[in-house]
Design an enzyme around this catalytic site. Sequence first.
Site, PDB file in Angstrom:
ATOM      1  CB  THR A 180      -0.851   0.034   1.291  1.00 25.84           C
ATOM      2  OG1 THR A 180      -1.398  -1.254   1.545  1.00 25.84           O
ATOM      3  CG2 THR A 180      -1.966   1.043   1.209  1.00 25.84           C
ATOM      4  N   GLY A 210     -10.276  -3.769   0.575  1.00 27.40           N
ATOM      5  CA  GLY A 210      -9.596  -3.692   1.860  1.00 27.40           C
ATOM      6  C   GLY A 210      -9.876  -2.389   2.581  1.00 27.40           C
ATOM      7  CG  ASP A 211      -6.911  -1.076   5.403  1.00 31.12           C
ATOM      8  OD1 ASP A 211      -6.474  -1.930   4.605  1.00 31.12           O
ATOM      9  OD2 ASP A 211      -6.178  -0.257   5.972  1.00 31.12           O
ATOM     10  CB  THR A 230       0.603  -0.084   4.984  1.00 30.63           C
ATOM     11  OG1 THR A 230       1.119  -1.252   4.322  1.00 30.63           O
ATOM     12  CG2 THR A 230       1.629   0.402   6.006  1.00 30.63           C
TER      13      THR A 230
END
Length: 329
Positions: A180, A210-211, A230
């Site tokens: 990330t 994902g986040d 990350t």
Amino acid sequence: MSHATTAPVLVIHGGSGVIRRDLDPTREKAVRAALAKALQRGYAELKAGKPALDGVTAAITVLEDDPNFNAGKGAVFTHDGRNELDAAVMDGSTLRAGAVAGVHRVRNPILLARAVLGKSQHVMLVGDGAEAFAREVGVPLVDPSYFFTEARWRQLQRALKEDREGKPHSDPDTARHFGTVGAVARDAQGHLAAGTSTGGMTDKRWGRIGDSPIIGAGTYANADCAVSGTGWGEFYMRTVAAHAICMRVSLMRVPLERAAAEVINQEIPAMGGNGGAIALDAKGNIATPFNTDGMYRGWIGADGVPHVAIYDDEPDAPSDEPADDGRAE
């Protein structure tokens, strides 16, 4: 609260995870150079008096254009051989945010996330709709072949072979890929911003998100704190990690370094996850906690000199707060 003049600060990351000491020297040199370039590019915006959002997006664009990072050009491949990109930005002074997820043709997803923030009434756009919006606002689109890199393709082929054989992924990057990129910044007015961009996880299926593009999970900023995460995204979502750090700082008045360490190195590992984050507060304190072998990271402040680190024994940015790195044993 706005300050008359404040020294700009920029902090970036290029992912955490299994970063071995035997990292190819040529690649390590390239990664460090790219991190330094991103810092210089973003800091130039801040020094010119531009808002924190400009510093964040300028820095992240450099990393999206570099195939050494899992974002933009270097994005990993999904199970069906495609690239699905996610990104988000947030302005701490206004709490405005923009995010995109599951895009395939956007050269720099962070620029599209910024456009969602500034040119739409929405916070998150996904897939084809996000790309239709990109056409309307003039964010550059590319043929999906632009994102093809041989190294990432080989990574997927190994993963698919192991899938067929019923074996766990042997490549640590594939088993838990934390590629990330992100940035947090404080501008000359004292305002904060955060941004994150990712190519997701190698061999991911079913349109998994994902986040990174989820406001509060992988990306968050308010007047007191800015965070970009990350790590293993599912755990950052379940802990609302970025928001949890900032709420400790804003409401509980916990020092930044301790707040970040409590979430990244205690809450997330206790649930079975891992990763790292970069965090910055309104006073200019920096925290870069991680509980993996390494995290590509860097910072630049009043001296205008880029500082870059990869491994856990490299010095991190000095803080005015009491030392408490809280790293997991």
